[in-house]
Write an enzyme that holds these catalytic residues in place. Structure first.
Site: not given
Length: 334
Positions: A11, A13, A15, A164, A168, A196, A213
């Site tokens: 939570a 992070g 995003i 990476y 994903k 993002v 990002s």
């Protein structure tokens, strides 16, 4: 009817902070997982406006056995955003593969075992699991949800970026494989955003502790880049649109078993620099000029029709994303 409760992993992070906020704003109760008491305090502070609706569960290591057994109890849905975004890992297995794959399967297992009431689990995946990295820029090609990154374990171990992309891909595959094999009560949906961008909502101590990002855009305003960098991914998502997509993918019955490409548009670092120089003239000494107004390079595109039609998602323009992001980064500089 009592408000539903959703569990949001990771939570604190970049995003996840927007995802938590999007659910709180819609009246949901949110339980967020974090790694420590200190982070728990930060999450409470970030969302202090919704104190009554927010609780926090501490999960020190999401790759550990039974990591989520307690956290999943008593919730109606789960949003799994926690997965490492590290492009310079050295121990691929430990830093990327295990947390991404084990973290994802352990939350599915915990939900199936300890909470039959969970109806939907939404997993934040990535365009990394759609893109074929061996094909390069691929001008004229349009990626759709049916595309999967064909990366192998051998290729995954060749360098940190491939590792990476693989983490994903394998983690998202594991979601659909799990549902096929175990037939749980819940349905799943996955979201695949590219880069993002957008304003920072989570707690950040200073510029040095920015997520990947945000650091990516920060280098274009702090004078560290003297020329416009090459664009490595040819699409972006606004973090607020992505957060909204998580709510919609949780709520819409037709999202069951689906994956969605979530992308606002193609972009280039040149366009970003142009926007910064135009909208923040006081930064123009620090932002590389490059070739102002240069057209986008020929490269693949992403088809986001499915997210627009099935989820009803609307996408912000690049300028709004970058202006809001730069404003939030400049606050950290002062």
């Amino acid at each position: 009817m009592a408000a539903q409760t959703v569990l949001v992993t990771g939570a604190s992070g970049y995003i996840a902070a927007h995802v938590v906020k999007a659910f709180l704003k819609k009246g949901y109760n949110v339980r967020g997982t974090v790694r420590s008491e200190k982070t728990a305090e930060e999450v409470h502070k970030t969302h202090s406006k919704y104190a009554e609706q927010l609780s926090v569960a501490i999960v020190p290591d999401m790759a550990a056995a039974n990591a989520f057994d307690e956290a999943v109890k008593g919730v109606d849905g789960i949003i799994h955003t926690a997965s490492p975004f590290i492009l310079n890992a050295t121990d691929f297995e430990k830093e990327l593969m295990q947390p991404a794959i084990r973290g994802t399967t352990s939350i599915l297992e915990a939900a199936q075992k300890y909470n039959p009431a969970v109806s939907r689990i939404v997993v934040t995946s990535s365009f990394a699991s759609v893109l074929d990295p061996t094909q390069g820029q691929r001008p004229g090609y349009v990626y759709k949800e049916a595309d999967w990154n064909p990366i192998t374990v051998e290729q995954a171990n060749s360098n940190p970026v491939m590792a990476y992309l693989a983490s994903k891909t394998f983690a998202e595959r594991a979601v659909f494989d799990y549902v096929d094999a175990n037939k749980p009560n819940f349905t799943v949906a996955t979201l695949c955003p590219p880069m993002v961008y957008g304003p920072i909502a989570h707690s950040v101590a200073d510029v040095k502790s920015l997520n990947t990002s945000s650091g990516d855009i920060n280098r274009l305003i702090d004078g560290s880049e003297k020329s416009v960098p090459d664009t490595s991914f040819h699409a972006f998502a606004d973090v607020r649109d992505l957060a909204e997509a998580h709510v919609l993918a949780f709520e819409k019955p037709e999202a069951a078993g689906q994956r969605y490409l979530i992308a606002n548009s193609a972009y280039s670092y040149q366009q970003i620099c142009d926007i910064i120089r135009e909208k923040f003239p006081e930064q123009s000494e620090l932002t590389p000029k490059g070739d102002t107004g240069a057209p986008l390079p020929p490269a693949y595109r992403l088809d986001t029709t499915k997210a627009a039609t099935e989820l009803g998602l609307k996408f912000r323009p690049l300028q709004e994303t970058i202006v809001d992001m730069v404003n939030s980064l400049l606050k950290l500089h002062h």
